[in-house]
Scaffold this motif. Structure first.
Motif, short mmCIF file in Angstrom:
data_model
loop_
_atom_site.label_atom_id
_atom_site.label_comp_id
_atom_site.label_asym_id
_atom_site.label_seq_id
_atom_site.Cartn_x
_atom_site.Cartn_y
_atom_site.Cartn_z
N PHE A 172 0.85 -1.19 0.00
CA PHE A 172 0.00 0.00 0.00
C PHE A 172 0.88 1.24 0.00
O PHE A 172 2.08 1.18 0.30
CB PHE A 172 -0.95 0.01 1.21
CG PHE A 172 -0.25 -0.10 2.54
CD1 PHE A 172 0.16 1.04 3.23
CD2 PHE A 172 -0.03 -1.34 3.12
CE1 PHE A 172 0.79 0.94 4.46
CE2 PHE A 172 0.59 -1.46 4.35
CZ PHE A 172 1.00 -0.30 5.02
N GLU A 173 0.27 2.38 -0.34
CA GLU A 173 1.00 3.65 -0.42
C GLU A 173 0.91 4.41 0.89
O GLU A 173 -0.11 4.38 1.58
CB GLU A 173 0.44 4.52 -1.55
CG GLU A 173 0.67 3.96 -2.93
CD GLU A 173 0.17 4.90 -4.01
OE1 GLU A 173 -0.37 5.96 -3.65
OE2 GLU A 173 0.32 4.58 -5.20
N ASN A 174 1.99 5.11 1.22
CA ASN A 174 2.05 5.98 2.38
C ASN A 174 1.67 5.22 3.65
O ASN A 174 2.12 4.12 3.87
CB ASN A 174 1.20 7.23 2.14
CG ASN A 174 1.68 7.97 0.90
OD1 ASN A 174 2.89 8.13 0.70
ND2 ASN A 174 0.76 8.40 0.05
N ASN A 175 0.77 5.77 4.47
CA ASN A 175 0.41 5.07 5.71
C ASN A 175 -0.86 4.25 5.56
O ASN A 175 -1.36 3.68 6.53
CB ASN A 175 0.27 6.06 6.87
CG ASN A 175 -0.97 6.94 6.75
OD1 ASN A 175 -1.65 6.94 5.72
ND2 ASN A 175 -1.25 7.71 7.79
N TYR A 178 -5.53 6.90 3.31
CA TYR A 178 -6.23 7.82 2.41
C TYR A 178 -5.50 9.12 2.13
O TYR A 178 -6.10 10.06 1.62
CB TYR A 178 -7.65 8.14 2.95
CG TYR A 178 -8.26 6.99 3.67
CD1 TYR A 178 -8.50 5.77 3.03
CD2 TYR A 178 -8.56 7.06 5.02
CE1 TYR A 178 -9.03 4.69 3.70
CE2 TYR A 178 -9.09 5.97 5.70
CZ TYR A 178 -9.32 4.80 5.04
OH TYR A 178 -9.84 3.72 5.70
N ASP A 179 -4.21 9.23 2.44
CA ASP A 179 -3.48 10.43 2.04
C ASP A 179 -2.81 10.13 0.70
O ASP A 179 -1.69 9.69 0.62
CB ASP A 179 -2.46 10.86 3.10
CG ASP A 179 -1.58 9.71 3.57
OD1 ASP A 179 -1.85 8.56 3.20
OD2 ASP A 179 -0.62 9.98 4.31
N PHE A 180 -3.55 10.40 -0.38
CA PHE A 180 -3.13 10.02 -1.72
C PHE A 180 -2.01 10.93 -2.24
O PHE A 180 -1.78 12.03 -1.76
CB PHE A 180 -4.32 10.10 -2.69
CG PHE A 180 -5.48 9.25 -2.24
CD1 PHE A 180 -5.37 7.88 -2.19
CD2 PHE A 180 -6.67 9.84 -1.86
CE1 PHE A 180 -6.43 7.10 -1.79
CE2 PHE A 180 -7.74 9.08 -1.45
CZ PHE A 180 -7.62 7.70 -1.41
N ILE A 185 5.96 3.33 -0.64
CA ILE A 185 5.28 2.04 -0.75
C ILE A 185 5.67 1.16 0.44
O ILE A 185 6.86 1.01 0.73
CB ILE A 185 5.63 1.32 -2.07
CG1 ILE A 185 5.31 2.21 -3.27
CG2 ILE A 185 4.91 -0.01 -2.16
CD1 ILE A 185 3.83 2.51 -3.43
N SER A 186 4.69 0.63 1.11
CA SER A 186 4.95 -0.25 2.24
C SER A 186 4.49 -1.67 1.89
O SER A 186 3.54 -1.87 1.15
CB SER A 186 4.19 0.23 3.48
OG SER A 186 4.66 1.49 3.91
#
Length: 535
Positions: A172-175, A178-180, A185-186
């Motif tokens: 998934f991206e960021n944390n 929903y902060d697009f 990438i995690s």
């Protein structure tokens, strides 16, 4: 997919204790008895009820869902007999949520366990107030072997750690909240936790958790770090188009990405969201058992009227890090008739939600229907919600028969058990839905009828025993506590460590419910012999 309203800037809510002890006790006779093999069981009475409010939050500010599993810190048990013969019971328990709020999709919930102090005076009812109290003490976040948190997101990749099989994971991206627009990438272990068992009776020795996504079994140390992983035989592993695929077809909320998988169902292995729903340690702590919620895909697992032949594995875990498969059996789950389904789609399977080892051959199992209860659109009356007994004494051990354990190996193709295999013996026992017992508590707990806060929740998934003598069960009397999984369904929900709020679109507020039953076990079964309570 339904998009939920996201609100920034959450207000803190308190995880308060609900209920108070009652003053007196009385007996109203035995509710039911059953015999399984040569063993006789007695359901004496329902003796307790309590709940934690559905909008209560944990030590990190997130909404609590405590019902997927419960385990006992045995040295903490204290049973005091009062002058009038009534008892006070107190203990430390650890409760397990699954993958977080997921009624509208999966989120980046960080899996954890909750430490509670509980206290109750066993009663036969007669008062409006609940008599089982819950007080949150602590919250432990689980991590992978490198100290990274896990995630409730559906799986789309794999991770590898030293001395472990590759493990289902999610990217998934960021944390993940929903902060697009970012570039980070995690990759985290994806985790849908379902059963919790402390080792040798105490959290100090670490604990085991079973997972639905894999389905895998994981051992954690006392600090919540993963230190061991067990991958079951290939017949349990989900495959799509010839490739292992750990997705449960559970898309993510508000990611802006269409992450549905094709085909939605695996071609073989565990069905979506039907992994190791039941897990238990043997009374001596040397073995761990895990039972699929229902049949594998190749054993009729895609239909509720053909998926009753589930599978249970047994691993020798006496030497940490050197687990070995030493047993596997077919367990035929109970079935029931649903008048809302056609004749050709009956009887239906009561899928299992938890198991508890009473010996190396006899087990309790929570088996139930679905879609009925508080907050459910299919109705309020559950048709099957039991604690039953099953016995593997005469069942066929198939763990060393290769043809049944390869990726497509079937023991019950189309839901029909193959010749030469004997399944476990199932014995109906404790019917949770008996309204004459439920009505004694909470001003009128009930199954069926009005859709209100006194209606039982749909899902009952946690089960723990406490010996009535507070030690090893010398009088064969035990209290069985079962807990409900409320799916984090609330109108005042908190996620992302209390930073964001949510409201479930169903419009309901579900409490975390718990029930207590007094039972009598066969005198030859002593599940607390090796690790007594209160010591």
């Amino acid at each position: 997919m339904t998009m939920y309203r996201l609100v920034l800037g959450a207000l803190a809510l308190s995880a308060t204790v609900v209920g108070s002890p009652l003053a007196t006790s009385y007996s109203d006779g035995v509710v039911n008895t059953t015999t399984c093999g040569s063993y006789s069981y007695s359901y004496d009475s329902m003796v307790g009820y309590g709940f934690l409010a559905g909008n209560a939050v944990d030590n990190y500010g997130d909404t609590i869902g405590f019902g997927s599993s419960i385990t006992l810190e045995r040295p903490s048990v204290k049973v005091t007999t009062l002058a009038d013969g009534s008892k006070n019971v107190s203990a430390i328990v650890y409760n397990l949520p699954d993958r977080g709020w997921n009624t509208e999709g999966t989120t980046n919930f960080e899996p954890r366990i909750y430490k509670f102090e509980i206290a109750f005076q066993p009663k036969s009812g007669g008062s409006f107030k609940p008599n089982l109290q819950w007080r949150l003490v602590d919250t432990l976040i689980l991590t992978d072997p490198y100290g990274n948190p896990l995630t409730g997101y559906d799986c789309d990749t794999k991770l590898r750690f030293p001395n472990m099989p590759h493990i289902p994971a999610a990217t998934f991206e960021n944390n993940g909240w929903y902060d697009f627009g970012g570039q980070n990438i995690s990759v985290r272990v994806c985790f849908d936790a379902e059963t919790l068992n402390v080792i040798d009776g105490s959290i100090e020795n670490g604990f085991w958790i079973s997972d639905e996504y894999g389905p895998y079994l994981y051992r954690f140390n006392s600090r919540g770090m993963m230190v061991e992983a067990i991958r079951p035989p290939e017949a349990f592993i989900p495959y799509r188009n010839g490739t292992e695929s750990f997705s449960a077809d559970s898309p993510r909320i508000d990611t802006g990405v269409d992450d549905d998988i094709t085909p939605s169902d695996p071609d073989s292995g565990r069905s979506n969201n039907q992994g190791f729903e039941g897990g238990t340690l043997s009374p001596d702590g040397k073995y761990i058992y895990a039972l699929l919620q229902s049949a594998t895909v190749q054993d009729g697992g895609l239909k509720k009227y053909t998926n009753s032949y589930s599978r249970m594995v047994k691993y020798d875990i006496s030497t940490p890090g050197e687990s070995e498969l030493v047993g596997e059996w077919v367990v035929k789950l109970p079935t029931f008739y649903n008048p809302d389904s056609s004749a050709k789609k009956n009887p239906r399977t009561a899928a299992q939600s938890e198991i508890y080892a009473l010996s190396e051959s006899q087990f309790f199992v929570i088996a139930r229907d679905s879609g009925k209860g508080h907050g459910q659109s299919d109705g309020t009356e559950s048709l099957y919600r039991h604690i039953d007994v099953f016995d593997i004494t005469n069942a066929t051990d198939i763990h060393s028969i290769d043809e049944y354990n390869v990726a497509t190996g079937a023991v019950a193709p189309g839901g029909v058990l193959v010749d030469g295999i004997t399944s476990a013996t199932l014995c109906p026992f404790l019917d949770v839905n008996v309204n004459s017992q439920l009505n004694k508590f909470g001003g009128g707990l009930h199954n069926g009828g009005e859709q209100n806060w006194e209606l039982l929740n749909e899902k009952w998934e946690g089960m723990v025993l406490i010996p009535a003598d507070g030690k090893s069960g010398s009088d064969d009397k035990y209290y069985v506590i079962i807990t409900s999984d409320d799916d984090f369904m609330t109108q005042q929900g908190f996620v992302n460590f209390g930073k964001n709020t949510y409201r479930d679109s169903a419009g309901y507020n579900l409490d975390n419910q718990a029930l207590v039953f007094e039972i009598t076990l066969p005198s030859s079964l002593k599940p607390f012999k090796d690790f007594p309570a209160g010591s």
